[in-house]
Structures are given as C-alpha cells and as structure tokens.
Design an enzyme around this catalytic site. Sequence first.
Site, mmCIF file in Angstrom:
data_model
loop_
_atom_site.group_PDB
_atom_site.id
_atom_site.type_symbol
_atom_site.label_atom_id
_atom_site.label_comp_id
_atom_site.label_asym_id
_atom_site.label_seq_id
_atom_site.Cartn_x
_atom_site.Cartn_y
_atom_site.Cartn_z
ATOM 1 N N HIS A 18 0.824 -1.216 0.000
ATOM 2 C CA HIS A 18 0.000 0.000 0.000
ATOM 3 C C HIS A 18 0.860 1.268 0.000
ATOM 4 O O HIS A 18 0.461 2.276 -0.590
ATOM 5 C CB HIS A 18 -0.987 -0.029 1.172
ATOM 6 C CG HIS A 18 -2.009 -1.125 1.024
ATOM 7 N ND1 HIS A 18 -2.598 -1.768 2.084
ATOM 8 C CD2 HIS A 18 -2.522 -1.707 -0.098
ATOM 9 C CE1 HIS A 18 -3.438 -2.691 1.625
ATOM 10 N NE2 HIS A 18 -3.399 -2.673 0.317
ATOM 11 N N HIS A 41 -8.207 -7.270 -7.960
ATOM 12 C CA HIS A 41 -8.578 -8.167 -6.852
ATOM 13 C C HIS A 41 -8.767 -7.259 -5.638
ATOM 14 O O HIS A 41 -7.853 -7.108 -4.812
ATOM 15 C CB HIS A 41 -7.485 -9.191 -6.574
ATOM 16 C CG HIS A 41 -7.235 -10.144 -7.705
ATOM 17 N ND1 HIS A 41 -6.573 -9.781 -8.846
ATOM 18 C CD2 HIS A 41 -7.559 -11.458 -7.856
ATOM 19 C CE1 HIS A 41 -6.497 -10.838 -9.657
ATOM 20 N NE2 HIS A 41 -7.091 -11.874 -9.075
ATOM 21 N N ALA A 147 -11.217 -11.284 -12.396
ATOM 22 C CA ALA A 147 -10.169 -10.285 -12.674
ATOM 23 C C ALA A 147 -9.661 -10.370 -14.106
ATOM 24 O O ALA A 147 -9.485 -9.352 -14.778
ATOM 25 C CB ALA A 147 -8.996 -10.503 -11.711
ATOM 26 N N ASP A 167 -3.522 -8.190 -7.608
ATOM 27 C CA ASP A 167 -3.179 -8.649 -6.252
ATOM 28 C C ASP A 167 -3.979 -9.912 -5.895
ATOM 29 O O ASP A 167 -4.838 -9.882 -5.015
ATOM 30 C CB ASP A 167 -3.496 -7.492 -5.286
ATOM 31 C CG ASP A 167 -3.120 -7.804 -3.850
ATOM 32 O OD1 ASP A 167 -2.300 -8.707 -3.632
ATOM 33 O OD2 ASP A 167 -3.671 -7.136 -2.951
#
Length: 286
Positions: A18, A41, A147, A167
């Site tokens: 992040h 994701h 996805a 992800d």
Amino acid sequence: MNYRHAYHAGNFADVVKHIILTRVLMYFKRKDAPFFVMDTHAGVGRYDLKGVEAQKTREAETGIARLMKALPNAPKEVRELCEPFTTLLNDMNEDKLQHYPGSPMVAQSLIRRTDRLSLVELHPEDFDELTVNFNWAKNTKTHHLDAWQAMKAQLPPNEKRGLILVDPPFEDRDEFNAILRALYDAQKRFSKGTYMLWYPIKDLQMIASFSRVLSGMDLGRTLDVRVMIDRPGSQAKFIGTGMVIVNPPYVLEKELKVLLPWLVKLFEVVPGSGSHSIYELVGEQK
Ligand SMILES: C[S@@+](CC[C@H](N)C(=O)[O-])C[C@H]1O[C@@H](n2cnc3c(N)ncnc32)[C@H](O)[C@@H]1O
C-alpha cells in the site's frame, strides 16, 4: 474461493504494497490529465482490525501497528514518503488503531474527481461489502467479475494514463502463470499502462521462473522489488513480499531506496534476518 483478506489486512506485506501504491499514485497526480486505476482483486476495501478475522491471526500487530508506532522516530525522508499513507490511516482512526484501508480505499483517498477507479472482486459477499463501502463515490465503480475477464473488458482505458494493480490471493500454484498470461494480453492493448503485480515470497524456484519469463517479455522498463523479513529456509514459509512494476514512475526507484531499508529493519523477524532488493528486469523503454 476460500481466501478472505480480512484475516491478513494490515500485515507487513499489505503495508509495503500500500505504501508503494501511494507513491505511484502521487506521481500520477503530478499531471493534470485524468487517469484510470483498476484494482483487479479488490477485497472489501477497508478492514476492522478488532474484527473476528483480524483478531484470529493478529497479523496487523507485526505490520501496520509496528509502522504507526515507529514512524514518529523515522528519518524525515521516510516520514515524508509515507505521509499519503499515514494521513489516510490517521483520518480513519482516532487515537487507537482499529481501521485499516485496503487497496481500494488507498486509491480512493488519492484520486481526484476527474480520475476513475474500477474495483473488481469475484467473491460474492466481499463484492457486496465492497459496493456498500464505495457506492457514495462518483468516480468509483465496483464490478462483480473475474479479474482476468475484467482486464480484457476494461483495457485500454479512455484516459490513456492508467495503473493496474493485480493482487491475487495465491490460493493455487497456477496464479503466477495467470498473472503472466493476463499481463501478456493486457500489454498488447495497453502497453503504456503502469502494472503493479504483487506476489508472496515463499517458493523461490517458482519466483525465479516468474522473473525469467517476465525478463523475456516485450515490456517497458520493469522493476522487481522485494522485501524479505526472514532468510530463505527449507520450508516454503511466507518470508517476504514482492512487487513487479511495469512502467514505474521514474522517481519510484529512488524513493524505494529510501523506504525499503527502513521497512526491512521494521519488519524483519529477528535483527539482521531481513533484506531488500530492487532489480531492473527489463531496461529499455519501448
Ligand atoms: C489479496 S486479496 C486483495 C487485497 C486487496 N487488493 C488489498 O490490498 O486490500 C485478493 C482478493 O481477490 C479476490 N479474488 C480471488 N480470485 C479472484 C478473481 N479471479 N477475480 C477477482 N477477484 C478475485 C478474493 O476474493 C480476495 O478478496
């Protein structure tokens, strides 16, 4: 689909991922032209660290809790680079740490009214929760899709500038191949996009072959960034977090050289067990 991110939210890998996401988005915001962000994701978008799932694993204690405690004493440069991330954490929490942002919330906190965020999630319950969390945001749309199908449907974006965060849960061993297939395909339609591909560092052989294939692909400049919190052993234990970044902002490598050594020291299992690396997998801009 057994994986629920609520058990892992705020762990060291989430925090590294992040923070990198905020650095890439901060760079995107330097230009006025709108950009597109796709989170393939997404998970549910925000997490309660006092909830049953998070309390079961307590992974946030050696992740975000450690970061928030140590940051006031970090070097100024590190604090400044972490600021977009910690501002969000502080906005979500009063005096005690309880709420943790998923990647959708990190992205939502940084995009502008004219930018666009697409959140893709396949798990039906997680998708519903994600939608409730973001239905107020006009520049954000949630999609109950697979996805890999969504990447085909949504790329290239109209905006011309875009970031795609991939992800997956890595529930099965084929996930590395799924990422490679999706990237190969997406690149043909959107070669100028920035792609952030997350992977866990467990099976080093698997990762070596993943890197080999990436190095042979016709990509723009590509970085492979790793934060290891433990030394490789015989067990395929979760010892680190990796991120491949295709077409990274030119400032990212310099920023990571400041951030990663500090993050390694913060998260390593015992003093000296951690390490980091930043490799250039593909050097030439197309
Ligand atoms: C690692 S979590 C995502 C965490 C999130 N990106 C974050 O940083 O906060 C992976 C998510 O992918 C979802 N998922 C699994 N397979 C998927 C697929 N084929 N398409 C879309 N979502 C999927 C899972 O339900 C889970 O919520």
